[in-house]
Design a protein around this motif. Structure first.
Motif, PDB file in Angstrom:
ATOM      1  N   MET A   1       4.286   1.813   6.198  1.00  0.00           N
ATOM      2  CA  MET A   1       4.532   1.134   4.940  1.00  0.00           C
ATOM      3  C   MET A   1       5.562   0.029   5.182  1.00  0.00           C
ATOM      4  SD  MET A   1       3.917   1.110   1.567  1.00  0.00           S
ATOM      5  CE  MET A   1       3.015   2.628   1.430  1.00  0.00           C
ATOM      6  N   ILE A   2       5.214  -1.176   4.795  1.00  0.00           N
ATOM      7  CA  ILE A   2       6.144  -2.305   4.875  1.00  0.00           C
ATOM      8  C   ILE A   2       6.968  -2.302   3.591  1.00  0.00           C
ATOM      9  CG2 ILE A   2       6.349  -4.811   5.007  1.00  0.00           C
ATOM     10  CD1 ILE A   2       3.539  -4.783   6.376  1.00  0.00           C
ATOM     11  N   ILE A   3       8.282  -2.397   3.724  1.00  0.00           N
ATOM     12  CA  ILE A   3       9.176  -2.421   2.570  1.00  0.00           C
ATOM     13  C   ILE A   3      10.081  -3.637   2.704  1.00  0.00           C
ATOM     14  CG2 ILE A   3      11.006  -1.207   1.335  1.00  0.00           C
ATOM     15  CD1 ILE A   3       9.879   1.404   2.548  1.00  0.00           C
ATOM     16  N   VAL A   4      10.031  -4.528   1.699  1.00  0.00           N
ATOM     17  CA  VAL A   4      10.859  -5.729   1.735  1.00  0.00           C
ATOM     18  C   VAL A   4      11.501  -5.967   0.366  1.00  0.00           C
ATOM     19  CG1 VAL A   4       9.542  -6.864   3.584  1.00  0.00           C
ATOM     20  CG2 VAL A   4       8.920  -7.268   1.206  1.00  0.00           C
ATOM     21  N   THR A   5      12.617  -6.660   0.388  1.00  0.00           N
ATOM     22  CA  THR A   5      13.281  -7.016  -0.870  1.00  0.00           C
ATOM     23  C   THR A   5      12.807  -8.366  -1.397  1.00  0.00           C
ATOM     24  OG1 THR A   5      15.134  -7.999   0.324  1.00  0.00           O
ATOM     25  CG2 THR A   5      15.345  -5.681  -0.310  1.00  0.00           C
ATOM     26  N   THR A   6      12.049  -9.073  -0.605  1.00  0.00           N
ATOM     27  CA  THR A   6      11.536 -10.384  -1.006  1.00  0.00           C
ATOM     28  C   THR A   6      10.237 -10.225  -1.804  1.00  0.00           C
ATOM     29  OG1 THR A   6      10.345 -10.565   1.090  1.00  0.00           O
ATOM     30  CG2 THR A   6      12.552 -11.545   0.986  1.00  0.00           C
ATOM     31  N   ASP A   7       9.765 -11.330  -2.375  1.00  0.00           N
ATOM     32  CA  ASP A   7       8.531 -11.302  -3.159  1.00  0.00           C
ATOM     33  C   ASP A   7       7.279 -11.462  -2.311  1.00  0.00           C
ATOM     34  OD1 ASP A   7       9.955 -10.933  -5.500  1.00  0.00           O
ATOM     35  OD2 ASP A   7      10.069 -13.067  -5.944  1.00  0.00           O
ATOM     36  N   HIS A   8       7.444 -11.574  -1.006  1.00  0.00           N
ATOM     37  CA  HIS A   8       6.308 -11.680  -0.095  1.00  0.00           C
ATOM     38  C   HIS A   8       6.708 -11.082   1.249  1.00  0.00           C
ATOM     39  CE1 HIS A   8       8.781 -15.110   1.015  1.00  0.00           C
ATOM     40  NE2 HIS A   8       8.151 -15.127   2.170  1.00  0.00           N
ATOM     41  N   VAL A   9       5.701 -10.809   2.065  1.00  0.00           N
ATOM     42  CA  VAL A   9       5.933 -10.310   3.416  1.00  0.00           C
ATOM     43  C   VAL A   9       5.674 -11.473   4.361  1.00  0.00           C
ATOM     44  CG1 VAL A   9       5.232  -8.640   5.173  1.00  0.00           C
ATOM     45  CG2 VAL A   9       5.194  -7.985   2.752  1.00  0.00           C
ATOM     46  N   PRO A  10       6.685 -11.907   5.108  1.00  0.00           N
ATOM     47  CA  PRO A  10       6.495 -13.040   6.017  1.00  0.00           C
ATOM     48  C   PRO A  10       5.299 -12.817   6.955  1.00  0.00           C
ATOM     49  CG  PRO A  10       8.813 -12.457   5.889  1.00  0.00           C
ATOM     50  CD  PRO A  10       8.056 -11.376   5.164  1.00  0.00           C
ATOM     51  N   GLY A  11       4.447 -13.826   7.028  1.00  0.00           N
ATOM     52  CA  GLY A  11       3.293 -13.759   7.910  1.00  0.00           C
ATOM     53  C   GLY A  11       2.124 -12.976   7.346  1.00  0.00           C
ATOM     54  N   LYS A  12       2.240 -12.467   6.130  1.00  0.00           N
ATOM     55  CA  LYS A  12       1.165 -11.687   5.504  1.00  0.00           C
ATOM     56  C   LYS A  12       0.831 -12.302   4.151  1.00  0.00           C
ATOM     57  CE  LYS A  12       1.474  -8.043   8.400  1.00  0.00           C
ATOM     58  NZ  LYS A  12       0.408  -7.485   9.180  1.00  0.00           N
ATOM     59  N   GLU A  13      -0.362 -12.016   3.690  1.00  0.00           N
ATOM     60  CA  GLU A  13      -0.789 -12.484   2.372  1.00  0.00           C
ATOM     61  C   GLU A  13      -1.023 -11.283   1.465  1.00  0.00           C
ATOM     62  OE1 GLU A  13      -4.537 -14.775   0.283  1.00  0.00           O
ATOM     63  OE2 GLU A  13      -4.225 -14.996   2.434  1.00  0.00           O
ATOM     64  N   VAL A  14      -0.480 -11.346   0.267  1.00  0.00           N
ATOM     65  CA  VAL A  14      -0.725 -10.297  -0.723  1.00  0.00           C
ATOM     66  C   VAL A  14      -2.140 -10.499  -1.247  1.00  0.00           C
ATOM     67  CG1 VAL A  14      -0.079  -9.350  -2.966  1.00  0.00           C
ATOM     68  CG2 VAL A  14       1.701 -10.071  -1.362  1.00  0.00           C
ATOM     69  N   VAL A  15      -2.992  -9.488  -1.037  1.00  0.00           N
ATOM     70  CA  VAL A  15      -4.383  -9.615  -1.472  1.00  0.00           C
ATOM     71  C   VAL A  15      -4.678  -8.782  -2.713  1.00  0.00           C
ATOM     72  CG1 VAL A  15      -5.274 -10.278   0.795  1.00  0.00           C
ATOM     73  CG2 VAL A  15      -5.167  -7.851   0.166  1.00  0.00           C
ATOM     74  N   GLU A  16      -3.792  -7.829  -3.020  1.00  0.00           N
ATOM     75  CA  GLU A  16      -4.008  -7.017  -4.212  1.00  0.00           C
ATOM     76  C   GLU A  16      -2.700  -6.403  -4.681  1.00  0.00           C
ATOM     77  OE1 GLU A  16      -6.680  -3.188  -5.667  1.00  0.00           O
ATOM     78  OE2 GLU A  16      -7.118  -4.122  -3.742  1.00  0.00           O
ATOM     79  N   LEU A  17      -2.461  -6.485  -5.979  1.00  0.00           N
ATOM     80  CA  LEU A  17      -1.304  -5.820  -6.586  1.00  0.00           C
ATOM     81  C   LEU A  17      -1.727  -4.429  -7.019  1.00  0.00           C
ATOM     82  CD1 LEU A  17       0.151  -8.634  -8.873  1.00  0.00           C
ATOM     83  CD2 LEU A  17       1.123  -7.772  -6.746  1.00  0.00           C
ATOM     84  N   LYS A  18      -0.925  -3.427  -6.671  1.00  0.00           N
ATOM     85  CA  LYS A  18      -1.215  -2.048  -7.061  1.00  0.00           C
ATOM     86  C   LYS A  18      -0.313  -1.576  -8.194  1.00  0.00           C
ATOM     87  CE  LYS A  18      -4.547  -0.935  -4.304  1.00  0.00           C
ATOM     88  NZ  LYS A  18      -5.815  -0.410  -4.817  1.00  0.00           N
ATOM     89  N   GLY A  19       0.780  -2.308  -8.423  1.00  0.00           N
ATOM     90  CA  GLY A  19       1.626  -1.980  -9.570  1.00  0.00           C
ATOM     91  C   GLY A  19       3.015  -1.501  -9.208  1.00  0.00           C
ATOM     92  N   PHE A  20       3.745  -1.184 -10.258  1.00  0.00           N
ATOM     93  CA  PHE A  20       5.131  -0.733 -10.158  1.00  0.00           C
ATOM     94  C   PHE A  20       5.185   0.647  -9.507  1.00  0.00           C
ATOM     95  CE2 PHE A  20       8.637   1.663 -12.137  1.00  0.00           C
ATOM     96  CZ  PHE A  20       9.705   0.866 -11.767  1.00  0.00           C
ATOM     97  N   VAL A  21       6.125   0.814  -8.581  1.00  0.00           N
ATOM     98  CA  VAL A  21       6.360   2.122  -7.962  1.00  0.00           C
ATOM     99  C   VAL A  21       7.846   2.425  -7.983  1.00  0.00           C
ATOM    100  CG1 VAL A  21       4.308   2.201  -6.515  1.00  0.00           C
ATOM    101  CG2 VAL A  21       6.352   1.080  -5.647  1.00  0.00           C
ATOM    102  N   LYS A  22       8.162   3.699  -7.996  1.00  0.00           N
ATOM    103  CA  LYS A  22       9.562   4.103  -8.054  1.00  0.00           C
ATOM    104  C   LYS A  22       9.739   5.477  -7.420  1.00  0.00           C
ATOM    105  CE  LYS A  22       9.168   6.635 -12.294  1.00  0.00           C
ATOM    106  NZ  LYS A  22       8.471   7.680 -11.588  1.00  0.00           N
ATOM    107  N   GLY A  23      10.983   5.753  -7.093  1.00  0.00           N
ATOM    108  CA  GLY A  23      11.383   7.071  -6.625  1.00  0.00           C
ATOM    109  C   GLY A  23      12.837   7.250  -6.969  1.00  0.00           C
TER     110      GLY A  23
END
Length: 104
Positions: free
Chosen positions: A1-23
């Motif tokens: 699992m990639i976890i970042v504080t930014t709105d994107h992952v460098p070098g990757k493209e967001v292809v689908e939003l799955k929604g809000f997650v929390k723990g």
């Protein structure tokens, strides 16, 4: 699992939003460690008992957030934030949250 504080992952493209997650988790230390921590406030310095407690709480909250994202079929979590609050004396809640996505 990639976890970042930014709105994107460098070098990757967001292809689908799955929604809000929390723990989250609520943690406290037992009375013996509370006494030791109280004594440390007199002499000063890091209160390692509470540092350890908060580190454990962060790890649990993040693990629960990852589990939530995995259940939604995500392979990354973007815009991750951590927040803490005092529930009562010597008891803290940590919440980790972000947006679950699929990246390629």
């Amino acid at each position: 699992m990639i976890i970042v504080t930014t709105d994107h992952v460098p070098g990757k493209e967001v292809v689908e939003l799955k929604g809000f997650v929390k723990g989250s988790t609520v943690q406290s230390k037992h009375i013996g460690k509370d006494i030791l921590a109280g004594l440390r406030t007199i002499v000063g310095g890091e209160i390692t008992e509470y540092s350890e407690m908060m580190n454990e709480a962060r790890q649990k909250a993040i693990a629960r957030m990852v589990e939530d994202a995995q259940q939604k079929g995500a392979n990354a979590i973007i815009a991750v934030r951590l927040q803490t609050s005092a529930i009562m004396q010597n008891v803290s809640e940590i919440i980790a949250y972000g947006t679950a996505v699929i990246v390629e």
